[in-house]
Write an enzyme that holds these catalytic residues in place. Sequence first.
Site, PDB file in Angstrom:
ATOM      1  N   ASP A  72       0.820  -1.203   0.000  1.00 11.53           N
ATOM      2  CA  ASP A  72       0.000   0.000   0.000  1.00 11.53           C
ATOM      3  C   ASP A  72       0.857   1.258   0.000  1.00 11.53           C
ATOM      4  O   ASP A  72       2.081   1.212   0.181  1.00 11.53           O
ATOM      5  CB  ASP A  72      -0.914   0.012   1.237  1.00 11.53           C
ATOM      6  CG  ASP A  72      -1.983  -1.065   1.183  1.00 11.53           C
ATOM      7  OD1 ASP A  72      -2.322  -1.515   0.069  1.00 11.53           O
ATOM      8  OD2 ASP A  72      -2.482  -1.453   2.257  1.00 11.53           O
ATOM      9  N   TYR A  76       6.732 -10.282   6.658  1.00 11.51           N
ATOM     10  CA  TYR A  76       6.594  -8.847   6.903  1.00 11.51           C
ATOM     11  C   TYR A  76       7.169  -8.488   8.270  1.00 11.51           C
ATOM     12  O   TYR A  76       7.125  -9.298   9.205  1.00 11.51           O
ATOM     13  CB  TYR A  76       5.118  -8.432   6.875  1.00 11.51           C
ATOM     14  CG  TYR A  76       4.510  -8.355   5.495  1.00 11.51           C
ATOM     15  CD1 TYR A  76       4.498  -7.153   4.782  1.00 11.51           C
ATOM     16  CD2 TYR A  76       3.935  -9.475   4.906  1.00 11.51           C
ATOM     17  CE1 TYR A  76       3.933  -7.077   3.510  1.00 11.51           C
ATOM     18  CE2 TYR A  76       3.367  -9.412   3.637  1.00 11.51           C
ATOM     19  CZ  TYR A  76       3.365  -8.206   2.956  1.00 11.51           C
ATOM     20  OH  TYR A  76       2.806  -8.139   1.697  1.00 11.51           O
TER      21      TYR A  76
END
Length: 243
Positions: free
Chosen positions: A52, A109
Amino acid sequence: MPRFFIELSYKGTAYHGFQIQENAPTVQLALEKALLTLFKEPFALTGSSRTDAGVHALQNYFHFDTNLPITEKHVYNLNAILPEDIAVRSIRLVSDTSHCRFDALGREYHYYIYQQKDPFMKDRGWYYPFELDFDLLQAAAAVLKEYTDFTSFAKRNSQVFTHNCSIDLSGWSKPAAQQLKYTVSANRFLRGMVRGLVGTMLKVGRKQISLDEFRYIIEAKDCTKADFSTPPQGLFLAKVIFS
C-alpha cells in the site's frame, strides 16, 4: 520469449503503492520509466506482492519478458536512472513459465514501533509512546498461529476466494532500546492483514482487551472488530519466499 525476475527494494514514503495506479506515483511506474529510458522500449511488468501507499520493501519482485540481452551490468544502469528511494538488487533469467506472484511460497513482513521520539525513525516506524506489556504482545502473537481463518483482519471489499492463511512465524522482538518489531510469515496475506494484526495486538499489549477478547475478535470473522488504525510507514515487506 525469455523471462526475467527483477528484485528490488524501496522506501515507499513517496509512492501510492507498488503496482501501477492511474495518475499517481508508484514503484512500478518509476521502474517502467527507468526501463524505457535505458532500453528505449516499453516493458510489461508483473508484480509479486502489492504494498500500500507508504509501505516499504526490503525485497519485492517484478517479472518481464524480453528478447533483449539482459546482463548484470543493467542493475548498475537502472540504479543510476531510478530515484534514490528505489534500488534494483538483481536481474536473473528464469524459466519461461516462472511467475513471481504465483510461484511464491510465502512472504514475511516486519512492523516497527518506536516508543521514544526519534527523527531517524519518522518514516520507518510508528511512534507509539504508550506503555506496553511485552509478554502479552508475545502471547497474542502466539495465539495467531492457532488459527487459519483471518476474515476479521481483511479490509472490506477484499476480492479473494478464501480468507484462510497459514501463519508459520509470528513474534515480537526488541531490536533496539525503545523499539519493538513484529515479524510474521505466512503462505499468503489478506489486504490490510498485517496492520490489522498489529493494531489489535497493541490493544492487548496496552491491556485494553484481554487475550480471550483477542481470540473472540479472530473467531468473530468480522473486520469491524479489528483495529486497522496502524499507519503504513512502520510496515516492511521483508522477504518473498520462493523455495
